[in-house]
Design an enzyme around this catalytic site. Structure first.
Site, PDB file in Angstrom:
ATOM      1  N   GLU A 395       0.883  -1.263  -0.201  1.00 20.18           N
ATOM      2  CA  GLU A 395      -0.161  -0.044   0.030  1.00 20.18           C
ATOM      3  C   GLU A 395       0.850   1.387  -0.155  1.00 20.18           C
ATOM      4  OE1 GLU A 395      -4.127  -0.792   1.770  1.00 20.18           O
ATOM      5  OE2 GLU A 395      -2.620  -0.435   3.270  1.00 20.18           O
ATOM      6  N   ASN A 396       0.763   1.920  -1.186  1.00 21.00           N
ATOM      7  CA  ASN A 396       1.714   2.943  -1.204  1.00 21.00           C
ATOM      8  C   ASN A 396       0.794   3.980  -1.720  1.00 21.00           C
ATOM      9  OD1 ASN A 396       3.544   5.076  -2.012  1.00 21.00           O
ATOM     10  ND2 ASN A 396       4.979   3.850  -3.128  1.00 21.00           N
TER      11      ASN A 396
END
Length: 555
Positions: A395-396
């Site tokens: 998750e960026n």
């Protein structure tokens, strides 16, 4: 389109591995998106010169979930064809690229329109990547892909030929024997097969030489589908490996289309590198370029899509219409009978209204965008929820758009009140986890806000962060952040809303955001992006709000 013809590249910015098809008077190109979500870009044109982004079809988890994929993994070399009233999209979701192995499952999805809906994916195989679908004249269908042999140790020897197997539409699976129909030329690294049938011949087009400066398009033909395939008299119909002064470089990985008037055009990947003044300290950033001239080149836009007019000659082989095997100009002749068909260009400034995300922007890997951003929580703003650290492969929380020019300015207005030093948000210039520049509003230990420049300069795979300047204390309230790129020079600046601009930090090296930096053009496959990001490494999901984003090209 110019008065003289079509100007290259036709798809500027990161748009590699083009696959083209025509449906009546409409042309469609699908390109690779690697770890960027949604997967696959499909552009549409009526004149082969002017293109608009029409769809990103892989937009749900049952079609694509890349959480955990490495940088430059994900969607490699989609193939878009049209037959039986349907668009057929073949794609690879590469899960591993390093070491001796490639984990590369291939899938099929179909739709009656490129805008969808697209069918649930059908698993095909995982024996190699760059798969394509051939619709044979007798109505049967065949899947082709390069074959990966992990046992081989020599350079390029893992690329063990092009294999073909029949696809059964009713059973929705591959059936029958697997045939290795083509081993390639001495240039090796044979991949990206496309098969065509013309005047009793089967023509097999492949890419060879790797996707760097020795890249090439190879053509072979056979009277029999299964071969043997004889090589083109010149072996390669398009390459710039021996043309260092050509305006487009790294030309390769191609597909062809025939216009309604019977003319043939080839779309292919290419780059527009810039010269870099190297010093000994920077030499560690180059990998595997074949000569001193190429050591001085870096391609920030990554691999773009170009187009060339081709011709079938009396010997039954395809050649560049201009002659030779390297394009000598950015202009290729326009097709006969096609009137210019430009599309409206979006404004430089993007406003964030409730509804779908504006088409220019993508995010990384995740099929769960609701965890990353919202256009509804704060109407009129893009709210980005701070997630894991820059470069995290699960998750960026970054929304970004492609760099399409060597000269641009990008600006955004941000409303962000950090909790502590683990919360930071701002303006990101991104290539991958080990290659980026970030101007971020950060929380300081005394409770104040400060601007910091965080960069990763190519020490793959670690992505160590270095700080480009001392922290600069800024007042509460809205701030505007700006980056100006002029070829290799990148300068951040900031201001309070309506105030005067102040540069922050030194002029940075924009060419860090290129294929040739870091692990180099044989392993870096994307391109530079610029956008907005928020992080909360404390795991609280603390958000930042962005009022607008402006991208202004200066050439």
């Amino acid at each position: 389109m110019t008065d003289n013809g079509i100007r290259n590249p036709i798809l500027p910015g990161f748009n590699p591995d083009p696959s083209i098809c025509r449906v009546g008077g409409d042309y469609y190109i699908a390109t690779s998106t690697f770890e960027w979500y949604p997967g696959v870009q499909i552009h549409h044109s009526r004149d082969l010169a002017n293109w608009r982004l029409a769809a990103r079809p892989l937009d749900r988890a049952d079609l694509l979930d890349m959480r955990g994929n490495c940088d430059s993994g994900g969607i490699w070399a989609p193939c878009l064809t049209h037959a039986d009233g349907l668009f057929w999209l073949i794609y690879t979701d590469v899960k591993r690229i390093s070491g001796s192995f490639k984990d590369a499952p291939n899938y099929l999805t179909t739709a009656s329109s490129v805008e969808g809906p697209w069918s649930d994916r059908i698993y095909l195989n995982a024996s190699g990547f760059d798969a394509s679908l051939f619709h044979a004249p007798d109505g049967r269908k065949y899947l082709l892909n390069m074959l990966w042999d992990h046992r081989q140790q020599g350079h390029g020897d893992q690329f063990s030929g092009i294999v073909l197997q029949e696809y059964d539409v009713e059973a929705e699976k591959l059936v029958g024997p697997i045939h290795n129909i083509f081993r390639g030329s001495e240039r090796k690294l044979t991949e990206a097969p496309h098969l065509y049938y013309r005047n009793g011949w089967y023509y097999l087009m492949t890419a060879e030489g790797g996707t760097g400066y020795e890249h090439a398009v190879t053509l072979a033909r056979s009277r029999d589908l299964l071969g043997p395939y004889e090589m083109h008299p010149e072996t390669h119909v398009l390459t710039t490996f021996d043309a260092p002064d050509a305006p487009l470089q790294r030309c390769g990985h191609a597909d062809i289309v025939e216009t309604e008037a019977g003319e043939t055009y080839m779309v292919h990947l290419c780059t527009r590198p810039i010269a870099v003044d190297w010093d000994e300290g920077k030499a560690a950033f180059r990998r595997g370029l074949p000569g001193e001239e190429n050591e001085r080149r870096r391609s920030q836009m990554g691999r773009e899509t170009g187009i060339q007019k081709m011709e079938w000659r009396d010997d039954g082989w395809l050649y560049l219409a201009e002659g030779g095997h390297a394009p000598t100009s950015l202009i290729t002749p326009a097709p006969e009978g096609l009137e210019p068909h430009p599309f409206d260009q979006p404004p430089a400034r993007t406003l964030f209204n409730p509804g779908p995300l504006p088409f220019d922007f993508q995010w990384l890997r995740s099929p769960a965008p609701e965890r990353l951003f919202s256009l509804d929580d704060h109407p009129g703003y893009l709210r980005i929820f701070g997630r894991m650290s820059p470069g995290n492969v699960f998750e960026n929380a970054m929304l970004a758009r492609r760099q399409t020019s060597h000269h641009y300015t990008a600006t955004t207005e941000i409303d962000f009140d950090p909790i502590d030093f683990q919360t930071f948000a701002g303006l990101m210039c991104w290539y991958n986890m080990a290659q980026h520049h970030f101007l971020a509003i950060c929380g300081e230990d005394d409770g104040s806000r400060a601007l910091r420049i965080m960069s990763a300069l190519g020490d793959f795979p670690f992505g160590k962060t270095v700080f480009g300047c001392d922290p600069v204390t800024v007042p509460d309230g809205l701030l505007e952040l700006r980056v100006t790129v002029d070829k290799s020079a990148l300068q951040f600046s900031w201001r309070t809303t309506g105030g005067d601009w102040s540069d922050i930090g030194p002029v940075l090296d924009a060419t860090i955001l290129s294929d040739e930096a870091g692990v180099g053009e044989g392993n870096n496959f994307t391109g530079a992006f610029v956008g907005m990001a928020a992080y909360d490494t404390g795991g609280r999901g603390h958000h930042a709000d962005f009022a607008w984003f402006e991208y202004d090209v200066r050439d």
